[in-house]
Design an enzyme around this catalytic site. Structure first.
Site, PDB file in Angstrom:
ATOM      1  N   CYS A   1      -0.316  -0.133  -5.984  1.00 23.86           N
ATOM      2  CA  CYS A   1      -0.937   0.838  -5.272  1.00 23.86           C
ATOM      3  C   CYS A   1      -0.184   2.191  -5.256  1.00 23.86           C
ATOM      4  CB  CYS A   1      -1.124   0.274  -3.705  1.00 23.86           C
ATOM      5  SG  CYS A   1      -2.288  -1.001  -3.595  1.00 23.86           S
TER       6      CYS A   1
ATOM      7  N   HIS B   1       4.257  -4.029  -5.040  1.00 24.91           N
ATOM      8  CA  HIS B   1       3.802  -3.070  -3.848  1.00 24.91           C
ATOM      9  C   HIS B   1       4.142  -1.644  -4.376  1.00 24.91           C
ATOM     10  CE1 HIS B   1       1.752  -5.842  -1.309  1.00 24.91           C
ATOM     11  NE2 HIS B   1       3.012  -6.492  -1.226  1.00 24.91           N
TER      12      HIS B   1
END
Length: 326
Positions: free
Chosen positions: A184, A142
């Site tokens: 991301c 992430h």
């Protein structure tokens, strides 16, 4: 990011920005006494070296070392406080196979904490890379704007390459240090746009010529030279991951590299690296779009990109070996 990850940004956007532990720096103590010591200053002046900057005719990195180099893969499926990254095993396994095919010394690490990631990076930087063509670091996790997650916390992305700066890793000076980050980088979604053009004519590519051996001479280059960082998505944007097939970026990266390994990377000169990365950009940009039940995520695109301080052309060559480490 898969569809279930959409909610994490709603949660994170409501929090105030805080410094991570990874942002902290330790005090080095009071050096005012040493600064006022004339004998100490004379000793420092005596060991100062004269640095002379000069031009070079070398326009290609040496890719004829015995080894391809070390490749570190940091894979994070379970991150504290975040959605599970389903499908990341597909990316990890594809990346392992691709890099092994080129002959890299592949070292795979799953679910490491930030302290453990730092330890592996620093330990690798202390190794002798003089017989290697380059270094590769791949991170799958992430992320937020300017940060990526370890198992326990987020940390600034520059922590990945700081151990390999010229002053910290002498044996990688004048060698490519390549970083690939699947994560991301924000909350924005990449929308699709369309255009029409005529089909291009085919072009004949001239045969490659093996470069001559570079001369022995001392050069002065920036501490941050010879690095490349490729991100799966543009700054402040989402990065997509399919829970069954893996992420668009890593799967495209492996596909382009695998095709090259069966063709031009087998040649004496190898495959031109930036051309391969441009092909990765093109593959993700043209061939992928989201198909999600959530209308906010449907028919969206993704645009990988890279930041480069490479000073020469790098050719990726196949140097097969069979080794993975952990």
């Amino acid at each position: 990011m898969d569809e279930s990850d959409f909610s994490i940004f709603k949660k994170n956007s409501s929090r105030k920005s805080k410094h991570d532990k990874a942002d902290a720096t330790r005090a080095t103590g009071n050096n005012s006494q040493n600064a006022n010591d004339p004998w100490n200053n004379q000793a420092e002046d005596a060991i100062k070296k004269v640095i002379i900057s000069r031009p070079t005719d070398e326009d290609e990195y040496n890719c004829f070392n015995p080894n391809a180099g070390i490749a570190l893969i940091f894979n994070h499926k379970d991150v504290k406080g975040q959605k599970q990254r389903a499908g990341t095993e597909k990316d990890r396994d594809a990346m392992i196979a691709t890099l092994l095919n080129y002959g890299f010394d592949v070292r795979v690490y799953d679910e490491l904490t930030f302290a453990e990631v730092s330890e592996k990076l620093k330990a690798t930087a202390q190794e002798d890379h003089s017989q290697n063509d380059c270094l590769i670091v791949v991170v799958m996790s992430h992320g937020l704007e300017g940060k990526v997650y370890a198992k326990d916390m987020s940390y600034p992305v520059e922590r990945l390459w700081n151990p390999f700066l010229g002053e910290n890793c002498k044996s990688l000076i004048n060698k490519p240090k390549l970083f690939f980050i699947q994560a991301c980088r924000g909350e924005n979604l990449e929308k699709a746009v369309t255009f029409t053009e005529f089909a291009p004519m085919s072009r004949q590519i001239e045969a490659d010529v093996i470069p001559p051996k570079p001369p022995t001479i001392t050069y002065a280059i920036p501490n941050t030279a010879d690095m490349l960082v490729m991100y799966s998505t543009f700054e402040k944007y989402y990065s997509f991951r399919n829970v069954e097939n893996g992420s668009w970026f890593i799967q495209s990266l492996c596909s382009v590299f695998d095709e090259a390994a069966a063709n031009e990377a087998l040649s004496p000169k190898g495959a031109e690296f930036l051309r391969l990365l441009t092909a990765v950009n093109r593959k993700v940009a043209y061939e992928y779009q989201s198909n999600a039940k959530n209308e906010a995520l449907n028919q969206m695109k993704e645009m990988p990109n890279f930041l480069s301080t490479l000073t020469k052309t790098f050719y990726l060559r196949v140097k097969r070996r069979s080794k993975t480490s952990d």
